[in-house]
Design a protein around this motif. Structure first.
Motif, short mmCIF file in Angstrom:
data_model
loop_
_atom_site.label_atom_id
_atom_site.label_comp_id
_atom_site.label_asym_id
_atom_site.label_seq_id
_atom_site.Cartn_x
_atom_site.Cartn_y
_atom_site.Cartn_z
N SER A 1 19.39 23.16 -6.70
CA SER A 1 20.30 22.13 -6.11
C SER A 1 21.88 22.41 -5.89
CB SER A 1 20.24 21.18 -7.63
OG SER A 1 20.95 21.69 -8.53
N GLY A 2 22.04 21.48 -4.82
CA GLY A 2 23.47 21.72 -4.12
C GLY A 2 23.92 20.25 -3.96
N SER A 3 25.24 20.16 -4.28
CA SER A 3 26.07 19.05 -4.18
C SER A 3 27.46 19.05 -3.75
CB SER A 3 25.93 18.53 -5.66
OG SER A 3 26.86 17.61 -5.61
N VAL A 4 27.73 18.01 -2.91
CA VAL A 4 29.35 18.19 -2.44
C VAL A 4 29.87 16.72 -2.70
CG1 VAL A 4 29.08 19.67 -0.73
CG2 VAL A 4 28.42 17.52 -0.10
N MET A 5 30.93 16.54 -3.03
CA MET A 5 31.59 15.29 -3.45
C MET A 5 33.18 15.07 -2.89
SD MET A 5 31.70 15.72 -7.45
CE MET A 5 30.22 16.63 -7.57
N PHE A 6 33.58 13.94 -2.64
CA PHE A 6 34.97 13.47 -2.17
C PHE A 6 35.23 14.55 -0.81
CE2 PHE A 6 39.66 14.14 -2.84
CZ PHE A 6 39.76 12.83 -2.28
N VAL A 7 34.14 14.38 0.12
CA VAL A 7 34.19 15.29 1.16
C VAL A 7 34.74 14.13 2.38
CG1 VAL A 7 32.94 16.46 3.11
CG2 VAL A 7 32.27 16.66 0.64
N ARG A 8 35.93 14.84 3.24
CA ARG A 8 36.37 13.91 4.34
C ARG A 8 35.85 14.63 5.62
NH1 ARG A 8 42.03 14.59 1.35
NH2 ARG A 8 40.87 16.49 1.36
N ASN A 9 35.65 13.53 6.61
CA ASN A 9 35.51 14.23 8.00
C ASN A 9 34.43 15.18 8.05
OD1 ASN A 9 38.27 12.83 8.58
ND2 ASN A 9 39.20 14.60 7.65
N ILE A 10 33.61 15.02 7.42
CA ILE A 10 32.26 15.77 7.48
C ILE A 10 30.98 14.69 7.49
CG2 ILE A 10 30.45 17.58 7.03
CD1 ILE A 10 33.44 18.69 7.85
N LYS A 11 30.15 14.43 8.56
CA LYS A 11 29.27 13.74 8.65
C LYS A 11 28.01 13.73 7.81
CE LYS A 11 27.43 12.76 12.81
NZ LYS A 11 27.58 12.21 14.11
N HIS A 12 27.48 14.95 8.05
CA HIS A 12 26.23 15.41 7.18
C HIS A 12 26.44 16.08 6.17
CE1 HIS A 12 24.02 13.56 10.44
NE2 HIS A 12 24.35 14.24 11.48
N VAL A 13 26.85 15.44 5.26
CA VAL A 13 27.08 15.84 3.84
C VAL A 13 25.81 16.35 3.14
CG1 VAL A 13 29.32 14.97 3.23
CG2 VAL A 13 27.36 13.45 3.07
#
Ligand code: SD4
Length: 324
Positions: free
Chosen positions: A110-122
């Motif tokens: 699994s992979g996860s990102v959160m509270f990401v700004r200015n990146i469209k394809h999270v």
């Protein structure tokens, strides 16, 4: 979104609970191919028709479930009209769009990102975290720096429409984390490929006008998404706080492991939310797909829809729900 939904309801008759959607020519051609190898399936939250078309295109060409869910989730991420995912998502209460996403494959990675700004394809960024780092979660600035190092473009994600909605919200600036009234089209998508492998993805801009730094269920492995290739997969949409409290997706997969049909497992997981009183009338919808290809969906309240692709046919359903 509502307009599209209304359109289908008018066209095909409300109350039927199921609508066959028109299949574009490219998919029709791919459909005959897919019939030679049955078993491929996709289920996604809401009327995310273009997303499941993109995902089916991958599956029908013998692509992996992982590639399919990523391709599907990228569609609303790029759609400025979808105000709860990616570009065009409603911002937080400070006017900044912050995104959450996760992905899981058949190997249990699994992979996860959160509270990401200015990146469209999270969702793709979450996949890079899974495949290229020793970690599962990357948050905020760290995720953004990783995105930069991986060549993801930096973009302003706040559309004019979203900015206007935020300015209107600012007049009262009431912070009410109550999600039913709000439109939400967050995508959770599950797929099974020709090898019977399961994968899932989830991507969102979260609750509109949320507190800065607020993270919901969508990037939380086990809450917003869980995949166990031997058992099944589940994901959800709605008030993330409620889903997080009950660890929704994992609990559904565990009930399937104990022999429950995905439909019953989704219902049981929704029933567990009923004890939550401090959010008023919130909404949560769950969907599930087990290793046998059986599907399930259930929501707390009326209004949740999900979309399924089977043998190249796309069908939109009104979910069963708890509170009548
Ligand atoms: C969240 N579950 O951040 C998401 C919101 C959502 O459609 O599903 N919106 O709580």
């Amino acid at each position: 979104m509502n307009t599209r939904r209304d359109f289908f309801q008018k066209l095909l008759g409300a109350g039927l609970g199921m609508y066959s959607l028109q299949i574009p020519e490219t998919l029709r051609l791919l459909q005959s191919e897919s019939l030679k190898s049955p078993g491929r399936k996709i289920i996604a939250t809401w009327n995310n028709q273009k997303a499941v078309e993109a995902a089916w295109k991958v599956l029908s060409q013998n692509g992996s479930a992982l590639d399919a869910v990523e391709a599907g989730a990228r569609v609303p991420e790029a759609d400025p009209e979808d105000t709860s995912v990616g570009y065009g998502g409603f911002p937080d209460r400070d006017g900044e769009v912050t995104l959450d996403a996760c992905i899981m494959d058949h190997l249990g990675r699994s992979g996860s990102v959160m509270f990401v700004r200015n990146i469209k394809h999270v969702v793709s960024l979450a996949r890079r975290v899974m495949e290229k780092t020793p970690h599962v979660y990357l948050a905020g600035e760290g995720a953004e720096r990783f995105a930069e190092s991986e060549g993801f473009p930096k973009e302003n994600l706040l559309t004019e429409k979203a900015r206007k909605a935020w300015e209107e919200w600012l007049i009262k600036a009431e912070y009410k984390p109550k999600i039913n009234a709000e439109r939400h089209d967050t995508i959770g998508i599950l797929a099974q490929d020709h090898l019977k492998n399961l994968s899932g993805a989830c991507t969102t801009s979260g609750m509109a006008f949320k507190m800065k730094g607020r993270v919901g269920d969508s990037p939380i492995i086990g809450s917003g998404l869980f995949v166990d290739n031997e058992v099944g997969a589940a994901t959800g949409t709605g008030l993330g706080e409620a889903v997080n409290r009950k660890v929704g997706a994992f609990s559904i997969v565990e009930m399937i492991r104990q022999g429950m049909h995905p439909q019953k497992a989704c219902r049981k997981a929704i029933e567990r939310l009923c004890s939550i009183q401090d959010y008023g009338e919130f909404q949560v919808g769950y969907i599930a797909l087990d290793h046998k290809g059986q599907i399930g969906a259930y929501s707390l309240r009326k209004g949740f829809q999900y979309i399924v692709v089977e043998e190249g046919k796309i069908k939109l359903f009104d979910s069963d729900y708890h509170f009548h």
